[in-house]
Scaffold this active site. Structure first.
Site, PDB file in Angstrom:
ATOM      1  N   ARG A   1      17.157 -15.377 -45.985  1.00 15.99           N
ATOM      2  CA  ARG A   1      16.426 -16.641 -44.928  1.00 15.99           C
ATOM      3  C   ARG A   1      14.925 -16.399 -44.606  1.00 15.99           C
ATOM      4  NH1 ARG A   1      20.538 -18.689 -42.020  1.00 15.99           N
ATOM      5  NH2 ARG A   1      18.878 -20.550 -41.792  1.00 15.99           N
TER       6      ARG A   1
ATOM      7  N   HIS B   1      23.701 -27.641 -44.045  1.00 16.42           N
ATOM      8  CA  HIS B   1      22.779 -26.436 -43.566  1.00 16.42           C
ATOM      9  C   HIS B   1      21.950 -25.943 -44.921  1.00 16.42           C
ATOM     10  CE1 HIS B   1      21.203 -23.252 -41.649  1.00 16.42           C
ATOM     11  NE2 HIS B   1      22.519 -22.412 -41.374  1.00 16.42           N
TER      12      HIS B   1
ATOM     13  N   CYS C   1      27.501 -16.995 -44.719  1.00 18.87           N
ATOM     14  CA  CYS C   1      26.368 -17.359 -44.072  1.00 18.87           C
ATOM     15  C   CYS C   1      26.232 -16.586 -42.746  1.00 18.87           C
ATOM     16  CB  CYS C   1      26.261 -18.845 -43.874  1.00 18.87           C
ATOM     17  SG  CYS C   1      27.565 -19.603 -42.717  1.00 18.87           S
TER      18      CYS C   1
ATOM     19  N   ASP D   1      33.347 -19.335 -44.701  1.00 22.10           N
ATOM     20  CA  ASP D   1      32.351 -19.354 -43.497  1.00 22.10           C
ATOM     21  C   ASP D   1      33.637 -19.876 -42.458  1.00 22.10           C
ATOM     22  OD1 ASP D   1      30.641 -19.998 -41.467  1.00 22.10           O
ATOM     23  OD2 ASP D   1      30.227 -22.220 -41.874  1.00 22.10           O
TER      24      ASP D   1
ATOM     25  N   ARG E   1      17.439 -27.723 -35.147  1.00 20.94           N
ATOM     26  CA  ARG E   1      18.849 -27.473 -35.224  1.00 20.94           C
ATOM     27  C   ARG E   1      19.729 -28.442 -34.263  1.00 20.94           C
ATOM     28  NH1 ARG E   1      22.488 -21.809 -35.798  1.00 20.94           N
ATOM     29  NH2 ARG E   1      21.516 -22.256 -37.917  1.00 20.94           N
TER      30      ARG E   1
ATOM     31  N   GLN F   1      20.124 -22.335 -45.420  1.00 23.47           N
ATOM     32  CA  GLN F   1      21.120 -21.411 -45.797  1.00 23.47           C
ATOM     33  C   GLN F   1      21.351 -21.139 -47.318  1.00 23.47           C
ATOM     34  OE1 GLN F   1      22.890 -19.292 -43.785  1.00 23.47           O
ATOM     35  NE2 GLN F   1      23.342 -18.037 -45.824  1.00 23.47           N
TER      36      GLN F   1
HETATM   37  N1   CP Z   1      23.597 -18.748 -41.030  1.00 21.43           N
HETATM   38  C1   CP Z   1      23.174 -18.977 -39.861  1.00 21.43           C
HETATM   39  O1   CP Z   1      22.540 -20.054 -39.800  1.00 21.43           O
HETATM   40  O2   CP Z   1      23.145 -18.192 -38.697  1.00 21.43           O
HETATM   41  P1   CP Z   1      22.659 -18.492 -37.322  1.00 21.43           P
HETATM   42  O3   CP Z   1      23.272 -19.457 -36.817  1.00 21.43           O
HETATM   43  O4   CP Z   1      22.613 -17.151 -36.731  1.00 21.43           O
HETATM   44  O5   CP Z   1      21.260 -18.986 -37.146  1.00 21.43           O
HETATM   45  N1  NVA Z   2      29.384 -23.745 -39.924  1.00 23.25           N
HETATM   46  C1  NVA Z   2      28.824 -22.770 -39.000  1.00 23.25           C
HETATM   47  C2  NVA Z   2      27.757 -22.124 -39.631  1.00 23.25           C
HETATM   48  C3  NVA Z   2      26.967 -21.282 -38.736  1.00 23.25           C
HETATM   49  C4  NVA Z   2      25.523 -20.629 -39.417  1.00 23.25           C
HETATM   50  C5  NVA Z   2      28.528 -23.617 -37.710  1.00 23.25           C
HETATM   51  O1  NVA Z   2      28.296 -24.706 -37.984  1.00 23.25           O
HETATM   52  O2  NVA Z   2      28.732 -22.990 -36.646  1.00 23.25           O
END
Ligand code: CP
Ligand code: NVA
Length: 304
Positions: free
Chosen positions: A287, A131, A259, A219, A104, A134
């Site tokens: 997930r 992502h 998400c 989101d 990440r 997701q």
């Molecule tokens: N939806 C998602 O990726 O959540 P987190 O940021 O908690 O991993």
């Molecule tokens: N768009 C959000 C998604 C979190 C899972 C972010 O990048 O923070």
């Protein structure tokens, strides 16, 4: 042999993604029946997380344990990446020691550089650009609740962000219509839209996108790394909250997706996320199952 990476939904073929979804549902049923399935015994997964996570970290770690493997969680403090050791060197070293690497990252380019120098599969666990994990869970959730998503209409309401980009890739791979409504200046990146143009329509009016849709998805308005823009974004996104009035424009059996983490009273009203059309907890649970299918796919494919 070059490893197979999962940096985008476009890294798998449509047929592979379809099989992955079926497998995710099988693994879910096995888990629910208490049937042990440990094909990854002895395998090691390293996780490099530059940003916070609840769902992604826990689902990958729990999933790897259920499949018989082990995982190593590495925050920026835990490696020399934060002190300037090149990404390329880190990739070369780590991939001689572990079997798969989940990242990440703040920057998508970092994950691409890492993958280019890794001898083992790399999974994108969210970047500034997309992502894909997701979307595996989201498509699985639609399949479980309503069946095949091809030919359906999805409305994305809000920021044209990383998750939106993965919905765009999904519209291409799973062949559904995606209507995206963003404020002006917050559209998804043009190159993502043009790669999947056939399925995607852009709007600036949430009502136009929401009408007759089968899913309404949103989101946060300020993603990780954009916290300093929060006040400005709250102003820009005025009128983009998904509330019951917007849900009424969708089909009667439409689902609401998010998400998570969600901000009630901003991008979504509590009446929607906590209401009967919301499937956000199933998305979160899936997930685990979808990523187990992904780990199994990447780590047990026969060598070519
Ligand atoms: N939806 C998602 O990726 O959540 P987190 O940021 O908690 O991993
Ligand atoms: N768009 C959000 C998604 C979190 C899972 C972010 O990048 O923070």
């Amino acid at each position: 042999m070059k490893p197979r990476h999962f940096l985008s939904l476009l890294d798998l073929t449509a047929a592979e993604l379809k099989r992955l979804m079926k497998r995710a549902m099988e693994l879910k049923s096995m888990q629910q029946r208490g049937k042990r399935h440990t094909p990854l015994t002895g395998k090691i997964m390293a996780m490099i997380f530059e940003k916070s996570s609840t769902r992604t970290r826990i689902s990958f770690e729990a999933g790897m344990a259920q499949l018989g493997g082990t995982s190593l969680f590495l925050s920026p403090r835990d490696t020399h990446l934060d002190r300037g050791e090149p990404v390329e060197d880190t990739a070369r070293v780590m991939s001689r020691m572990v079997d798969i690497i989940v990242i990440r990252a703040n920057s998508h380019a970092m994950v691409e550089r890492f993958a280019a120098h890794s001898h083992v599969p790399v999974i994108n666990a969210l970047t500034d650009l997309n992502h894909p994990c997701q979307l595996l869970a989201d498509i699985q959730t639609y399949l479980e609740k309503r069946g095949d998503i091809s030919g359906k209409k999805v409305a994305w309401i809000g920021d044209g962000n990383n998750v939106c980009h993965s919905w765009i890739s999904a519209s291409h791979q799973f062949k559904f219509r995606l209507d995206i409504a963003t404020p002006e200046g917050y559209e998804p990146k043009a190159e993502w839209v043009s790669a999947c143009r056939k399925h995607v329509t852009l709007h600036h009016d949430p009502k136009l996108a929401a009408r007759d849709s089968d899913i309404i998805v949103t989101d946060t308005w300020a993603s990780m790394g954009q916290e300093h823009e929060k006040a400005e974004r709250v102003g820009a996104f005025s009128g983009f909250m998904v509330d019951n009035n917007l849900m009424k424009l969708a089909n009667r059996d439409a689902l609401f997706m998010h998400c998570l983490p969600a901000y009630r009273g901003a991008e979504v009203a509590a009446e929607v996320i906590d209401g009967p059309q919301s499937v956000v907890w199933d998305e979160a649970e899936n997930r685990l199952h979808a990523q187990k299918a992904l780990l199994e796919f990447l780590l047990t494919r026969p060598a070519k």
